[in-house]
Write an enzyme that holds these catalytic residues in place. Structure first.
Site, short mmCIF file in Angstrom:
data_model
loop_
_atom_site.label_atom_id
_atom_site.label_comp_id
_atom_site.label_asym_id
_atom_site.label_seq_id
_atom_site.Cartn_x
_atom_site.Cartn_y
_atom_site.Cartn_z
N LYS A 14 15.07 43.04 44.09
CA LYS A 14 13.84 43.75 44.70
C LYS A 14 14.61 45.15 45.39
O LYS A 14 15.69 45.21 45.35
CB LYS A 14 13.08 42.86 45.64
CG LYS A 14 14.01 42.45 46.82
CD LYS A 14 12.93 41.80 47.70
CE LYS A 14 13.60 41.76 49.02
NZ LYS A 14 12.63 40.95 50.21
N HIS A 15 13.72 46.02 45.42
CA HIS A 15 12.42 46.30 45.16
C HIS A 15 12.18 47.12 43.82
O HIS A 15 12.75 48.09 43.89
CB HIS A 15 11.65 46.93 46.27
CG HIS A 15 11.28 46.06 47.34
ND1 HIS A 15 12.47 46.07 48.32
CD2 HIS A 15 10.37 45.05 47.77
CE1 HIS A 15 12.00 45.20 49.41
NE2 HIS A 15 11.01 44.69 48.91
N HIS A 69 5.71 48.62 54.77
CA HIS A 69 5.12 47.68 55.84
C HIS A 69 3.83 48.38 56.24
O HIS A 69 2.95 47.80 56.87
CB HIS A 69 5.66 46.80 56.71
CG HIS A 69 6.72 46.00 55.97
ND1 HIS A 69 8.09 46.36 55.72
CD2 HIS A 69 6.62 44.74 55.88
CE1 HIS A 69 8.59 45.20 55.01
NE2 HIS A 69 7.90 44.31 55.39
N ASP A 94 5.51 42.79 45.83
CA ASP A 94 5.68 42.58 47.28
C ASP A 94 4.58 42.04 47.98
O ASP A 94 3.21 42.22 47.14
CB ASP A 94 6.29 43.67 47.75
CG ASP A 94 7.08 43.57 49.08
OD1 ASP A 94 7.20 42.53 49.70
OD2 ASP A 94 7.83 44.85 49.46
#
Length: 190
Positions: A23-24, A36, A104
């Protein structure tokens, strides 16, 4: 160097009986915002992305699972990678990652809209699995309903990932602790 470190970490996890997640995808290194809280946009030209950002993922494209990035790559598509069929095709074809791809967490603020629409959009874009980690039972149910059953291709990738898991290697914990102690000059737990 990034791919070398990633390979070492992945090999260590596999030796310990753990399936690593790359990831990512297809890269988060140029992001200057935290997905986020915001939707990062990467304005690098495609050639630079291919040469630098995507290269470690291409080198690790045999690993069992990958996770998408909630980032926009201006040179490629105006949609976040998680919701972009163009980016998912890039991951599958240009990077060559044909194992299980999960999103995600779709509760992150980088993605906007109704969670059931986000889940359906991620699957339509080419993700195999949707992660929704922070929500009420009602919202989780909406996402599960929107996601439905795994596609045949996603099931094949999931089974392939699971077959990559192996029993952990035998480990001599006292010997490893002593080696670590020697390497750190006696300050293992200091």
């Amino acid at each position: 160097a990034v791919a070398t470190l990633g390979r070492a970490a992945a090999d260590g996890m596999l030796a310990g009986g753990v399936l690593p997640v790359v990831k990512h995808m297809p890269g988060h290194g140029r992001a200057t915002m935290d997905s986020h809280f915001d939707l990062p946009q990467v304005d690098a030209p495609r050639a630079a992305l291919d040469t630098h950002d995507f290269a470690p993922f291409k080198a690790l494209n045999d690993l069992p699972m990958g996770m998408t990035a909630h980032l926009v790559y201006d040179a490629i598509d105006p949609r976040p990678a998680t919701l972009s069929p163009v980016m998912m095709q890039l991951i599958r074809e240009d990077i060559g990652f044909d194992n299980l791809i999960m999103t995600d967490d779709i509760s992150m603020k980088a993605l906007t809209g109704e969670v059931d629409a986000i889940a359906a959009g991620a699957l339509a874009a080419g993700c195999d699995v949707v992660l929704y980690c922070n929500a009420t039972l009602e919202d989780r149910t909406r996402v599960a309903d929107a996601a439905g059953e795994m596609s045949e291709a996603a099931q094949t990738r999931a089974v392939r990932a699971l077959t990559m898991r192996r029993s952990p290697d035998d480990v001599d914990i006292p010997a490893l602790t002593a080696k670590l102690d020697r390497l750190l000059g006696g300050t293992v737990y200091g």
